[in-house]
Design a protein around this motif. Structure first.
Motif, PDB file in Angstrom:
ATOM      1  N   GLY A  59       0.759  -1.242   0.000  1.00 12.85           N
ATOM      2  CA  GLY A  59       0.000   0.000   0.000  1.00 12.85           C
ATOM      3  C   GLY A  59       0.790   1.293   0.000  1.00 12.85           C
ATOM      4  O   GLY A  59       0.209   2.373   0.150  1.00 12.85           O
ATOM      5  N   ASP A 355       2.064  -2.889   8.511  1.00 14.35           N
ATOM      6  CA  ASP A 355       1.140  -3.447   9.494  1.00 14.35           C
ATOM      7  C   ASP A 355       0.812  -2.453  10.610  1.00 14.35           C
ATOM      8  O   ASP A 355      -0.347  -2.326  11.024  1.00 14.35           O
ATOM      9  CB  ASP A 355       1.749  -4.703  10.130  1.00 14.35           C
ATOM     10  CG  ASP A 355       1.745  -5.904   9.188  1.00 14.35           C
ATOM     11  OD1 ASP A 355       0.942  -5.921   8.237  1.00 14.35           O
ATOM     12  OD2 ASP A 355       2.584  -6.811   9.401  1.00 14.35           O
ATOM     13  N   PRO A 359      -1.627   2.147   7.966  1.00 16.82           N
ATOM     14  CA  PRO A 359      -3.088   2.327   7.984  1.00 16.82           C
ATOM     15  C   PRO A 359      -3.552   3.581   8.727  1.00 16.82           C
ATOM     16  O   PRO A 359      -4.700   4.001   8.564  1.00 16.82           O
ATOM     17  CB  PRO A 359      -3.589   1.057   8.688  1.00 16.82           C
ATOM     18  CG  PRO A 359      -2.502   0.053   8.511  1.00 16.82           C
ATOM     19  CD  PRO A 359      -1.236   0.852   8.561  1.00 16.82           C
ATOM     20  N   HIS A 360      -2.679   4.185   9.523  1.00 20.02           N
ATOM     21  CA  HIS A 360      -3.053   5.340  10.339  1.00 20.02           C
ATOM     22  C   HIS A 360      -2.609   6.671   9.732  1.00 20.02           C
ATOM     23  O   HIS A 360      -2.719   7.706  10.381  1.00 20.02           O
ATOM     24  CB  HIS A 360      -2.452   5.188  11.737  1.00 20.02           C
ATOM     25  CG  HIS A 360      -2.815   3.896  12.405  1.00 20.02           C
ATOM     26  ND1 HIS A 360      -4.064   3.669  12.950  1.00 20.02           N
ATOM     27  CD2 HIS A 360      -2.099   2.747  12.574  1.00 20.02           C
ATOM     28  CE1 HIS A 360      -4.102   2.445  13.452  1.00 20.02           C
ATOM     29  NE2 HIS A 360      -2.931   1.868  13.241  1.00 20.02           N
TER      30      HIS A 360
END
Length: 388
Positions: A59, A355, A359-360
């Motif tokens: 990502g 991980d 995502p944050h």
């Protein structure tokens, strides 16, 4: 500088977002222990391809392909080779100005930009050509002229250029890029006044190496003012290493493990290979390391021992996900809009970061955000324009 008194400098991208990039080992150096050349992670096509695809699959918006005269992969050759295997990631491709005849450089960039359908960003490098010691003022002039030639090639019908070093009058059709509204974005790093002037006048993102927040903020203020004097705005980026684990103790333990086979003499040999090893930016990284505690830390989680081995970026963020995210939010509050991370080894650390942290973060693609990649296939000589 406390969080409450941080004031964002004038930047091109007012949205509170960040382009999150990873780093590729095409110039060598991927390793399990700092200062140890790792035969199992040799900088060959397969390993560097695996790093690229890991970053894409996990990502990251972009991946940096650096350039140096070291054992590894030529940057344009590798980028062209791996491009068809990628689907979404931007290739942030380093170009050292002066290595390639400018019209042919523009042609190579146009070819690669079409292969990627606009997923190309250029990192302009202004260091000495490998094997030479050049006059800095000449390098700045050459770099500026090549950028001006590229921009003419991307935006005008002809390259009609009359500079001190280069003079051309030739058609621009062979070098039209896929990207629109100015062509590929230009990222640039350099601490000297001459380098800062080139970036302020011509480039889109000024890349920094980690320093204290106060020092980086002062640099950003200076660069913002220089760009404003040219009637422009630029964005800011940070190239930094990272170690993230579930707890700060685990992250610091891994940092100690990275240094567990460190040899001072061997490290100096590796460090001296970089063309940037004599630059003002490297000197400032050395000065930062001199302010660190016995474990190599300055500020709260900024670790400086990496600079003992590598010229260039010499600092890393070491901590828990919460600590890393908090620090990155501080940097975004300052006005940083692009991050280029790396860790040792590259694939394993990309997975930890993906991980625990990615995502944050408000991850974006700068070419998309800056409206460089068209929604539909553009009309160019390499797509569907009328051939003449």
């Amino acid at each position: 500088m406390t969080l409450s008194n941080i004031k964002t400098v004038s930047i091109r991208t007012p949205q509170r977002v960040a382009e999150i990039s990873w780093f590729n080992d095409i110039i060598g150096g991927d390793t399990e222990y700092l200062g140890v050349l790792d035969d199992g992670r040799r900088s060959n096509f397969q390993h560097c391809r695996d790093i690229t695809l890991t970053a894409e699959n996990r990502g990251f918006s972009s991946i940096l392909f650096p350039t140096a005269f070291t054992v590894g992969q030529d940057v344009l050759t590798f980028a062209a080779g791996v491009a068809p295997e990628t689907q979404s990631i931007n290739l942030l491709t380093a170009i050292r100005t002066g290595e390639i005849h400018p019209p042919m450089l523009a042609r190579a960039i146009a070819s690669l930009d079409h292969m990627l359908k606009g997923r190309l960003i250029l990192n302009i490098i202004n260091s000495d050509l490998p094997g030479t010691r050049e006059n800095p003022d000449f390098r700045y002039r050459r770099c500026a002229e090549i950028i001006e030639i590229l921009k003419q090639a991307w935006t005008q019908e002809r390259i009609d250029y009359k500079g001190e070093i280069y003079q051309f009058n030739m058609p621009a059709d062979p070098v039209k890029p896929y990207q629109q509204n100015g062509g590929p974005l230009l990222y640039f790093g350099g601490t000297s006044p001459g380098s800062r002037e080139v970036c302020a006048k011509h480039c889109d993102v000024f890349l920094m190496w980690p320093e204290s927040e106060e020092s980086m903020y002062a640099t950003m203020q200076d660069m913002s003012a220089r760009a404003a004097a040219e009637g422009r705005q630029i964005d800011f980026g940070l190239r930094v290493h990272v170690i993230v684990r579930e707890t700060e103790a685990e992250a610091r333990a891994y940092a100690r493990r990275l240094m567990s086979k460190f040899d001072e003499q061997r490290a100096k040999e590796i460090r001296s290979r970089g063309e940037d090893s004599r630059s003002l930016g490297v000197v400032r990284q050395d000065e930062l390391r001199e302010t660190a505690d016995d474990d190599g830390y300055v500020e709260d989680i900024l670790w400086t021992h990496i600079g003992k081995v590598f010229s260039g970026c010499g600092g890393g963020l070491v901590g828990s996900p919460e600590q890393i995210i908090k620090k990155l939010n501080r940097y975004m509050d300052m006005g940083i809009r692009a991050f280029i991370f790396s860790g040792f080894p590259l694939i394993e650390e990309a997975n930890y970061f993906a991980d625990l942290v990615l995502p944050h973060l408000p991850n974006v693609s700068m070419p998309v955000l800056q409206n460089r990649i068209p929604a539909e296939t553009p009309v160019t000589p390499l797509t569907n324009s009328v051939l003449v």
